[in-house]
Design a protein around this motif. Structure first.
Motif, PDB file in Angstrom:
ATOM      1  N   GLN A  82      66.845  34.332  74.503  1.00 54.16           N
ATOM      2  CA  GLN A  82      65.668  34.925  75.126  1.00 54.16           C
ATOM      3  C   GLN A  82      64.585  35.023  74.067  1.00 54.16           C
ATOM      4  OE1 GLN A  82      65.083  35.987  78.439  1.00 54.16           O
ATOM      5  NE2 GLN A  82      62.995  36.104  77.620  1.00 54.16           N
ATOM      6  N   MET A  83      63.475  34.370  74.315  1.00 51.94           N
ATOM      7  CA  MET A  83      62.382  34.318  73.349  1.00 51.94           C
ATOM      8  C   MET A  83      61.170  35.041  73.920  1.00 51.94           C
ATOM      9  SD  MET A  83      62.757  30.378  72.019  1.00 51.94           S
ATOM     10  CE  MET A  83      62.159  29.686  73.561  1.00 51.94           C
ATOM     11  N   SER A  84      60.692  36.014  73.194  1.00 57.63           N
ATOM     12  CA  SER A  84      59.533  36.784  73.631  1.00 57.63           C
ATOM     13  C   SER A  84      58.470  36.774  72.541  1.00 57.63           C
ATOM     14  CB  SER A  84      59.952  38.225  73.930  1.00 57.63           C
ATOM     15  OG  SER A  84      60.955  38.274  74.917  1.00 57.63           O
ATOM     16  N   ASP A  85      57.255  37.153  72.938  1.00 57.55           N
ATOM     17  CA  ASP A  85      56.144  37.204  71.973  1.00 57.55           C
ATOM     18  C   ASP A  85      56.048  35.885  71.200  1.00 57.55           C
ATOM     19  OD1 ASP A  85      55.260  39.234  69.067  1.00 57.55           O
ATOM     20  OD2 ASP A  85      53.997  38.220  70.550  1.00 57.55           O
ATOM     21  N   LEU A  86      56.081  34.802  71.924  1.00 47.74           N
ATOM     22  CA  LEU A  86      56.095  33.490  71.287  1.00 47.74           C
ATOM     23  C   LEU A  86      54.804  33.208  70.541  1.00 47.74           C
ATOM     24  CD1 LEU A  86      57.982  31.584  74.078  1.00 47.74           C
ATOM     25  CD2 LEU A  86      58.651  31.641  71.679  1.00 47.74           C
ATOM     26  N   ARG A  87      54.948  32.498  69.454  1.00 54.50           N
ATOM     27  CA  ARG A  87      53.835  32.147  68.586  1.00 54.50           C
ATOM     28  C   ARG A  87      53.713  30.634  68.498  1.00 54.50           C
ATOM     29  NH1 ARG A  87      56.077  36.100  63.733  1.00 54.50           N
ATOM     30  NH2 ARG A  87      55.864  38.090  64.902  1.00 54.50           N
ATOM     31  N   VAL A  88      52.560  30.186  68.077  1.00 54.58           N
ATOM     32  CA  VAL A  88      52.350  28.745  67.942  1.00 54.58           C
ATOM     33  C   VAL A  88      53.398  28.143  67.009  1.00 54.58           C
ATOM     34  CG1 VAL A  88      50.778  26.985  67.069  1.00 54.58           C
ATOM     35  CG2 VAL A  88      49.892  28.880  68.449  1.00 54.58           C
ATOM     36  N   GLU A  89      53.751  28.872  65.968  1.00 57.36           N
ATOM     37  CA  GLU A  89      54.720  28.359  64.991  1.00 57.36           C
ATOM     38  C   GLU A  89      56.151  28.305  65.530  1.00 57.36           C
ATOM     39  OE1 GLU A  89      52.556  30.862  64.559  1.00 57.36           O
ATOM     40  OE2 GLU A  89      53.458  32.558  63.468  1.00 57.36           O
ATOM     41  N   ASP A  90      56.393  28.789  66.730  1.00 55.45           N
ATOM     42  CA  ASP A  90      57.704  28.639  67.361  1.00 55.45           C
ATOM     43  C   ASP A  90      57.849  27.284  68.058  1.00 55.45           C
ATOM     44  OD1 ASP A  90      57.451  32.071  68.345  1.00 55.45           O
ATOM     45  OD2 ASP A  90      58.646  31.255  66.693  1.00 55.45           O
ATOM     46  N   THR A  91      56.772  26.539  68.112  1.00 52.77           N
ATOM     47  CA  THR A  91      56.817  25.218  68.733  1.00 52.77           C
ATOM     48  C   THR A  91      57.795  24.317  67.998  1.00 52.77           C
ATOM     49  OG1 THR A  91      54.553  25.359  69.569  1.00 52.77           O
ATOM     50  CG2 THR A  91      55.475  23.149  69.261  1.00 52.77           C
ATOM     51  N   ALA A  92      58.758  23.768  68.733  1.00 49.72           N
ATOM     52  CA  ALA A  92      59.799  22.937  68.122  1.00 49.72           C
ATOM     53  C   ALA A  92      60.732  22.434  69.222  1.00 49.72           C
ATOM     54  CB  ALA A  92      60.605  23.731  67.101  1.00 49.72           C
ATOM     55  N   VAL A  93      61.594  21.523  68.839  1.00 49.87           N
ATOM     56  CA  VAL A  93      62.737  21.185  69.677  1.00 49.87           C
ATOM     57  C   VAL A  93      63.865  22.136  69.292  1.00 49.87           C
ATOM     58  CG1 VAL A  93      64.403  19.432  70.344  1.00 49.87           C
ATOM     59  CG2 VAL A  93      62.037  18.773  69.838  1.00 49.87           C
ATOM     60  N   TYR A  94      64.426  22.781  70.296  1.00 44.97           N
ATOM     61  CA  TYR A  94      65.479  23.757  70.068  1.00 44.97           C
ATOM     62  C   TYR A  94      66.826  23.133  70.423  1.00 44.97           C
ATOM     63  CZ  TYR A  94      62.181  27.484  69.172  1.00 44.97           C
ATOM     64  OH  TYR A  94      61.207  28.262  68.604  1.00 44.97           O
ATOM     65  N   TYR A  95      67.777  23.298  69.506  1.00 47.82           N
ATOM     66  CA  TYR A  95      69.103  22.714  69.656  1.00 47.82           C
ATOM     67  C   TYR A  95      70.169  23.796  69.672  1.00 47.82           C
ATOM     68  CZ  TYR A  95      66.855  18.346  68.164  1.00 47.82           C
ATOM     69  OH  TYR A  95      66.035  17.248  68.049  1.00 47.82           O
ATOM     70  N   CYS A  96      71.171  23.559  70.477  1.00 53.27           N
ATOM     71  CA  CYS A  96      72.373  24.378  70.481  1.00 53.27           C
ATOM     72  C   CYS A  96      73.428  23.636  69.670  1.00 53.27           C
ATOM     73  CB  CYS A  96      72.824  24.564  71.929  1.00 53.27           C
ATOM     74  SG  CYS A  96      74.331  25.499  72.146  1.00 53.27           S
ATOM     75  N   ALA A  97      74.174  24.379  68.856  1.00 52.48           N
ATOM     76  CA  ALA A  97      75.206  23.763  68.025  1.00 52.48           C
ATOM     77  C   ALA A  97      76.462  24.625  68.043  1.00 52.48           C
ATOM     78  CB  ALA A  97      74.712  23.594  66.596  1.00 52.48           C
ATOM     79  N   ALA A  98      77.603  23.970  67.874  1.00 54.64           N
ATOM     80  CA  ALA A  98      78.875  24.694  67.892  1.00 54.64           C
ATOM     81  C   ALA A  98      79.844  24.080  66.897  1.00 54.64           C
ATOM     82  CB  ALA A  98      79.483  24.671  69.303  1.00 54.64           C
ATOM     83  N   ASP A  99      80.721  24.915  66.404  1.00 53.00           N
ATOM     84  CA  ASP A  99      81.762  24.444  65.485  1.00 53.00           C
ATOM     85  C   ASP A  99      82.839  25.507  65.392  1.00 53.00           C
ATOM     86  OD1 ASP A  99      81.891  22.054  63.282  1.00 53.00           O
ATOM     87  OD2 ASP A  99      83.003  23.825  62.635  1.00 53.00           O
ATOM     88  N   ARG A 100      84.063  25.087  65.127  1.00 50.82           N
ATOM     89  CA  ARG A 100      85.163  26.038  65.040  1.00 50.82           C
ATOM     90  C   ARG A 100      85.361  26.591  63.640  1.00 50.82           C
ATOM     91  NH1 ARG A 100      89.994  25.081  69.084  1.00 50.82           N
ATOM     92  NH2 ARG A 100      90.765  26.748  67.766  1.00 50.82           N
ATOM     93  N   ASN A 101      84.720  26.000  62.656  1.00 47.74           N
ATOM     94  CA  ASN A 101      85.037  26.345  61.265  1.00 47.74           C
ATOM     95  C   ASN A 101      83.875  26.990  60.523  1.00 47.74           C
ATOM     96  OD1 ASN A 101      87.730  25.158  61.358  1.00 47.74           O
ATOM     97  ND2 ASN A 101      86.656  23.204  61.513  1.00 47.74           N
TER      98      ASN A 101
END
Length: 126
Positions: A82-101
């Motif tokens: 959940q992203m609030s109070d967004l700023r210009v500098e938050d502009t990006a491609v957002y990735y989800c990542a996972a790992d067990r270690n």
């Protein structure tokens, strides 16, 4: 093998909000650390927020503390940002990542994660 799919990105004005979702298919999510990263054009991929597999403590980048909220629902194999109070500098491609270690010292390192989604674009306009 975990497969991750992000959604929820879009164009929003400064001060607005967005909710990103990441759904996982494959084995159960609960043994995995999961995190959100972002990559702006011409910049390196950076950690945003995440939790180790216990999910009891959430780590945040200083730049998003107080504005972004990470949550996970292991029963649904899902994590959210959940992203609030967004700023210009938050502009990006957002990735989800996972790992067990993942351990505490590596949770913010993109190199430590084996599984990645395709990314979702977030654009914040002034």
């Amino acid at each position: 093998q975990v497969q991750l799919v992000e959604s929820g990105g879009g164009l929003v004005q400064v001060g607005g909000s967005l909710r990103l979702s990441c759904l996982a298919s494959g084995p159960t999510f609960s043994p995995y650390a999961v995190a959100w990263f972002r990559q702006a054009s011409g910049r390196e991929r950076e950690f945003v927020a995440g939790s180790k597999r216990s999910g009891t403590y959430v780590y945040y980048a200083d730049s998003v503390k107080g504005r972004f909220t990470f949550s996970r629902d292991n029963a649904k194999n899902a994590v959210y940002l959940q992203m609030s109070d967004l700023r210009v500098e938050d502009t990006a491609v957002y990735y989800c990542a996972a790992d067990r270690n993942i351990i505490t010292s590596t949770i913010q390192s993109p190199q430590a994660y084996d599984y990645w989604g395709q990314g979702t674009q977030v654009a914040v306009s002034s």
